[in-house]
Design an enzyme around this catalytic site. Structure first.
Site, mmCIF file in Angstrom:
data_model
loop_
_atom_site.group_PDB
_atom_site.id
_atom_site.type_symbol
_atom_site.label_atom_id
_atom_site.label_comp_id
_atom_site.label_asym_id
_atom_site.label_seq_id
_atom_site.Cartn_x
_atom_site.Cartn_y
_atom_site.Cartn_z
ATOM 1 N N HIS A 7 -5.595 6.542 -2.649
ATOM 2 C CA HIS A 7 -6.498 5.578 -2.016
ATOM 3 C C HIS A 7 -7.605 5.186 -2.994
ATOM 4 O O HIS A 7 -8.156 6.017 -3.696
ATOM 5 C CB HIS A 7 -7.092 6.140 -0.730
ATOM 6 C CG HIS A 7 -6.094 6.189 0.373
ATOM 7 N ND1 HIS A 7 -6.049 7.204 1.289
ATOM 8 C CD2 HIS A 7 -5.094 5.347 0.708
ATOM 9 C CE1 HIS A 7 -5.057 6.982 2.142
ATOM 10 N NE2 HIS A 7 -4.466 5.855 1.801
ATOM 11 N N CYS A 8 -7.908 3.905 -2.990
ATOM 12 C CA CYS A 8 -8.884 3.318 -3.901
ATOM 13 C C CYS A 8 -10.205 3.112 -3.158
ATOM 14 O O CYS A 8 -10.208 2.800 -1.967
ATOM 15 C CB CYS A 8 -8.345 1.979 -4.410
ATOM 16 S SG CYS A 8 -9.426 1.145 -5.579
ATOM 17 N N HIS B 244 1.667 4.311 -3.093
ATOM 18 C CA HIS B 244 1.672 5.776 -3.060
ATOM 19 C C HIS B 244 2.936 6.331 -3.722
ATOM 20 O O HIS B 244 2.882 7.326 -4.435
ATOM 21 C CB HIS B 244 1.560 6.289 -1.626
ATOM 22 C CG HIS B 244 0.216 6.084 -1.005
ATOM 23 N ND1 HIS B 244 -0.970 6.396 -1.630
ATOM 24 C CD2 HIS B 244 -0.123 5.593 0.213
ATOM 25 C CE1 HIS B 244 -1.990 6.116 -0.836
ATOM 26 N NE2 HIS B 244 -1.496 5.623 0.303
ATOM 27 N N HIS C 215 0.830 -1.203 0.000
ATOM 28 C CA HIS C 215 0.000 0.000 0.000
ATOM 29 C C HIS C 215 0.872 1.265 0.000
ATOM 30 O O HIS C 215 0.694 2.153 -0.834
ATOM 31 C CB HIS C 215 -0.929 -0.019 1.230
ATOM 32 C CG HIS C 215 -1.779 1.202 1.356
ATOM 33 N ND1 HIS C 215 -3.074 1.258 0.899
ATOM 34 C CD2 HIS C 215 -1.512 2.418 1.890
ATOM 35 C CE1 HIS C 215 -3.564 2.462 1.148
ATOM 36 N NE2 HIS C 215 -2.633 3.185 1.749
ATOM 37 N N GLU C 216 1.813 1.340 0.930
ATOM 38 C CA GLU C 216 2.659 2.541 1.019
ATOM 39 C C GLU C 216 3.517 2.702 -0.233
ATOM 40 O O GLU C 216 3.707 3.816 -0.731
ATOM 41 C CB GLU C 216 3.516 2.512 2.287
ATOM 42 C CG GLU C 216 2.720 2.585 3.580
ATOM 43 C CD GLU C 216 1.706 3.729 3.644
ATOM 44 O OE1 GLU C 216 1.940 4.808 3.058
ATOM 45 O OE2 GLU C 216 0.656 3.543 4.291
ATOM 46 N N CYS D 69 -9.274 -3.754 -2.577
ATOM 47 C CA CYS D 69 -7.993 -3.363 -3.177
ATOM 48 C C CYS D 69 -6.966 -3.044 -2.098
ATOM 49 O O CYS D 69 -7.284 -2.450 -1.066
ATOM 50 C CB CYS D 69 -8.184 -2.142 -4.071
ATOM 51 S SG CYS D 69 -6.650 -1.572 -4.865
ATOM 52 N N CYS E 276 -6.272 -0.039 -10.361
ATOM 53 C CA CYS E 276 -4.961 0.349 -9.821
ATOM 54 C C CYS E 276 -3.831 -0.375 -10.562
ATOM 55 O O CYS E 276 -2.797 0.218 -10.853
ATOM 56 C CB CYS E 276 -4.895 0.066 -8.319
ATOM 57 S SG CYS E 276 -5.941 1.177 -7.339
ATOM 58 N N CYS F 25 -6.515 -3.854 -7.302
ATOM 59 C CA CYS F 25 -7.701 -4.050 -8.144
ATOM 60 C C CYS F 25 -7.292 -3.790 -9.594
ATOM 61 O O CYS F 25 -6.202 -3.291 -9.864
ATOM 62 C CB CYS F 25 -8.832 -3.114 -7.703
ATOM 63 S SG CYS F 25 -8.547 -1.376 -8.095
#
Length: 182
Positions: A145-146, A139, A135-136, A151, A173, A170
């Protein structure tokens, strides 16, 4: 055809974080973005001035500033710590990233727990670390953010939100990332 050189992502331990413990998950998160992981065993110290005693937490924004010292122009950096972190507007964060500067931070403090480790549910802990590292890093590669709850780029406000995410991007993304790393 000339191919682009692979971007290196340096993984730096902050404080007493045991980088080896989660090296497989962290390296897998980096490779998901087609990048080369670079594990650093050189620890970045935690400083007293970064600790907010009234909250019993560390200020994540100060850690990001410190990580900039280790960033090269041809790389991105993610620091990993077991310290509990926050940003002023939230009670806690699992991580924080500065897209424009190419640095991110991940805290395992709320992703692991004594109960889980005692019960030896290590696969759940490993999956959480992978998800939030991914996640990080997302970015750092321009993803925001989705709104798709499953996701990996969806915002997590609790450990239940982390557990609800799938360990993947997802399709929207994923397509954004593919366009970026061509």
């Amino acid at each position: 055809m000339i191919s682009k050189p692979r971007i290196r992502v340096s993984i730096k331990p902050l404080g007493d974080f045991n980088l080896v413990r989660f090296s497989d998950q962290l390296e897998a998160a980096v490779r998901l973005y087609g990048c080369e992981p670079e594990l650093s065993l050189e620890r970045i110290p935690l400083y007293d001035e970064d600790y907010v005693a009234s909250r019993h937490q560390y200020d994540a924004t100060r850690f990001l500033s410190r990580l900039l010292e280790f960033k090269r122009s041809d790389s991105k950096v993610i620091g990993v710590t077991s310290a509990d972190i926050f940003v002023p507007s939230l009670n806690f964060v699992f991580g924080l990233a500065d897209m424009s500067k190419g640095v991110a931070l991940l805290s395992t403090a709320r992703l692991t727990s004594f109960e889980l480790e005692f019960e030896a549910n290590l696969s759940l802990i490993n999956e959480r670390v992978f998800k939030e590292a991914t996640h990080e890093l997302g970015h750092l590669f321009g993803l925001v953010h989705c709104y798709e709850p499953g996701c990996i780029m969806s915002f997590a406000n609790s450990i239940n939100d982390v557990d609800r995410k799938l360990p993947m991007l997802c399709s929207d993304c994923l397509s954004k990332i593919k366009n970026q790393i061509k």
